[in-house]
Enzyme design. Structure first.
Site, short mmCIF file in Angstrom:
data_model
loop_
_atom_site.label_atom_id
_atom_site.label_comp_id
_atom_site.label_asym_id
_atom_site.label_seq_id
_atom_site.Cartn_x
_atom_site.Cartn_y
_atom_site.Cartn_z
N SER A 108 0.82 -1.22 0.00
CA SER A 108 0.00 0.00 0.00
C SER A 108 0.85 1.26 0.00
CB SER A 108 -0.91 0.03 1.22
OG SER A 108 -1.79 -1.07 1.20
N GLU A 125 3.95 -0.25 14.67
CA GLU A 125 4.33 1.09 14.20
C GLU A 125 5.24 1.80 15.19
OE1 GLU A 125 1.23 -0.11 14.48
OE2 GLU A 125 0.81 -0.53 12.37
N HIS A 139 -2.22 7.19 2.42
CA HIS A 139 -3.62 7.12 2.82
C HIS A 139 -4.03 8.27 3.74
CE1 HIS A 139 -2.97 3.32 0.96
NE2 HIS A 139 -4.22 2.96 1.09
#
Ligand SMILES: Cc1ncc(C[n+]2csc(CCOP(=O)(O)OP(=O)(O)O)c2C)c(N)n1
Lengths: 298, 315
Positions: free
Chosen positions: B35, B56, B107
């Site tokens: 992505s 993360e 995104h």
């Protein structure tokens, strides 16, 4: 600078310290390490008393570990703090900054007088380690749980740069309640970081009480083992054990090492030992005097 | 119609190219390399790519360590997870000591579409803009993305770059160069200023076109360098036009609208209308429908411009 520092001269003369030499080959003189640790503790007490705030218990529990690392294990060059081949150290439990500062000044990274500016406005010694102000501090820490990931990154960079550099991180036992620690534990094993050694200051206390009551950690060694780490347990106040443990990690291939160092919070000053209260409380005048008396007599 | 490119795809290509030029560049991802488009770098340079898994916080910390070791880490995941989940890691481990970490998060905004509100970062610019030492960039098209990524490699310090999922029309020439702290005038006009970031720059240009048909001349700015903001350009434009509109795929608070408000309030208060989400999260749906639903289309910008003009003229 070093020539003016009696401690460094003393150490060099007797070969305890291994600055710029390969991994500590000679057997360091344990009694000299003990003497250094005693003086570091005296400095810690002095600093904290003068600062009027800071973390007493966790600085004293970590003192012997730091002395073992900095005076008998890591390859360093205090005259050239950015020497590329130096080993790296991350104080993940950043609140033990007084202990780190006392050790660094004793090695000659900055003058001893600066210790007594701890936490003051404009001081190079911030309440928690800040690599942008203090020579010898590699990484800024203070927010618990973040140091091991950073150490992993440094170990990966060392590998990409051709290896040779080892990375050491000191964690608190309360600290390993942070989820990020276990993310980093997986990462270090996944990337086979055998140039990484974490030491866990297992003093069994945190701020709100005993770790066993606040959030149980056991079986702790098995957890690290299960996460893929070469795990050993030592008495974190016994230099022969600490040094043997550190030495053992040099032979470990393909995985990171975890040394769980069993310690006593507040070690070295009877009134602070094993007392939850002295986590973030500094000595009163009377406590300060008693602490000095005890440490001078030790 | 101009060619369409998605900024995340262009990031992936740029990273690959720069990776060939500079061996110090390393890349990290948190199980979203397809992505975020770091997969191309990963394939070409497996030794210099680190997948941290769905972690993360660990990824940003590891990036900090790599930067301390002299590498130039590019860390990527969705904007929501980079800036939301790992905000404190970015603050403490990266921004606090100005470490050389580049966070390129994909995104951003509601044009993410069907994944819905949980995946649409509408607060990432606010979260990054608030941090001392952090540079915050929102490219408007492919050439600007490539220019920014190239610039980021040379710059010493933390940089946040927000990319989008959807292809955007191309605005800039292929040889576009990015300059820190500089905003760009894309169209001259005297009656009102329209300033955007990302996809909304394109919508501002379309709005200017619509306004021109009604005899209103709009100056259009690309404020892709959200921090440090080109405040001189903002002030000059406000003085020239006397009315201002900001447009962003983000909450109307904390991002571009706030940044411009701050500058105008201090230096040149003129009527300002902010286009952005009004204290509301995103939702599932096709990107085009969502952009309409949240009032982010050229028509909405035109409406805001007419309001600002009316206020300027005391009506
Ligand atoms: C993320 C984060 N949460 C909370 C704190 C506040 N804090 C400072 S020390 C500490 C307890 C740490 O316990 P431990 O790791 O066992 O340290 P030690 O007992 O060795 O001093 C806490 C909660 C912090 N510094 N960082």
């Amino acid at each position: 600078m070093v020539a003016n520092n009696p401690i460094i001269y003393y150490i060099n003369k007797t070969g305890v310290h291994t600055i710029v030499t390969k991994n500590c080959q000679e057997i360091p003189d344990i009694s000299h390490l003990r003497e250094i640790a005693r003086q570091v503790r005296l400095d810690i007490i002095e600093m904290l008393f003068k600062a009027g705030s800071g973390h007493t218990g966790g600085s004293l529990s970590a003192t012997d570990i730091l002395v073992a690392l900095f005076f008998a294990q890591m390859r360093l060059n205090p005259q050239d703090p950015c020497w590329p081949q130096r080993d790296r150290f991350v104080l993940s439990k950043g609140h033990a900054a007084p202990a780190l500062y006392a050790v660094l000044s004793r090695l000659g990274y900055f003058p001893r007088e600066e210790l007594f500016t701890l936490r003051q406005f404009g001081s190079s010694l911030q309440g928690h380690p800040d690599s942008s102000c203090t020579p010898g501090v590699e990484v800024s820490t203070g927010s618990l749980g973040q140091g091991l990931s950073i150490a992993n990154g440094m170990a990966l960079a060392s590998r990409l740069n051709g290896g040779g550099t080892r990375v050491y991180a000191l964690l608190g036992d309360g600290e390993v309640q942070e989820g990020q620690i276990w993310e980093a534990a997986m990462t270090a094993a996944h990337y086979r970081l055998d140039n990484l050694v974490a030491v866990l200051d297992r003093n069994r206390l945190q701020i709100d009480g005993r770790t066993a009551e606040v959030m149980s950690l056991e079986p702790l060694a098995q957890k690290w083992e299960a996460f893929g780490w070469h795990t050993l347990e030592v008495d974190g106040h016994a230099f022969p054990e600490l040094l043997a443990g550190l030495q053992e990690t040099h032979g470990v291939k393909g995985r990171p090492s975890m040394i769980i160092a069993h310690t006593v919070k507040g070690k070295g000053v009877s009134i602070f030992e094993n007392q939850v209260k002295y986590h973030g409380v500094t000595p009163s005048k009377e406590e300060y005097e008693q602490a000095l008396k005890e440490l001078h007599a030790a | 119609m101009a060619a369409q490119e998605s900024t995340r795809v262009e990031y992936g290509k740029a990273l690959l190219q720069l990776g060939k030029e500079n061996p110090d560049i390393v890349a990290l991802d948190a199980d979203l390399s397809g992505s975020t488009q770091t997969k191309h770098f990963a394939k070409a340079f497996p030794q210099r790519f680190f997948n941290l898994g769905v972690a993360e916080q660990d990824m940003l910390g590891t990036a900090a360590g790599l930067a301390l070791g002299g590498k130039i880490p590019f860390a990527s995941t969705f904007a929501m997870f980079a800036t939301g989940r790992a905000w404190e890691q970015i603050r403490q481990s990266i921004a606090y000591t100005k470490l050389n970490v580049k966070i390129v998060a994909s995104h951003g905004g509601v044009s993410v579409g069907e994944d819905g509100g949980s995946h649409q970062a509408v607060e990432d610019l606010a979260l990054m803009r608030i941090l001392p030492n952090m540079v915050v960039l929102v490219p408007a098209d492919g050439p600007e993305t490539r220019a920014m990524v190239r610039w980021a490699v040379e710059y010493q310090g933390p940089v946040y770059i927000r990319t989008g999922r959807m292809p955007f029309p191309v605005i800039y020439d292929e040889d576009h160069r990015f300059e820190l702290g500089r905003g760009y005038i894309l169209r001259e006009g005297e009656d009102v200023t329209l300033a955007g970031v990302g996809l909304m720059v394109h919508h501002c240009l379309e709005a200017a076109h619509l306004l021109a048909q009604e005899g209103v001349s709009a100056r259009v700015l690309n404020l892709s360098c959200l921090k440090p903001l080109d405040w001189q350009l903002v002030v000059d434009s406000a003085r020239l036009t006397g009315a201002f509109v900001t447009a962003e795929e983000h909450l109307a608070t904390g991002g571009l609208g706030s940044a411009v408000s701050e500058v105008l309030a201090e230096h040149c208060p003129v009527p300002l209308q902010r286009i952005g989400l009004r204290d509301i999260f995103g939702t599932s749906g096709k990107a085009e429908i969502l952009l309409k639903h949240y009032g982010l289309m050229p028509d909405d910008i035109k409406g805001a411009a007419i309001k600002a003009l009316a206020r300027k003229n005391g009506r």
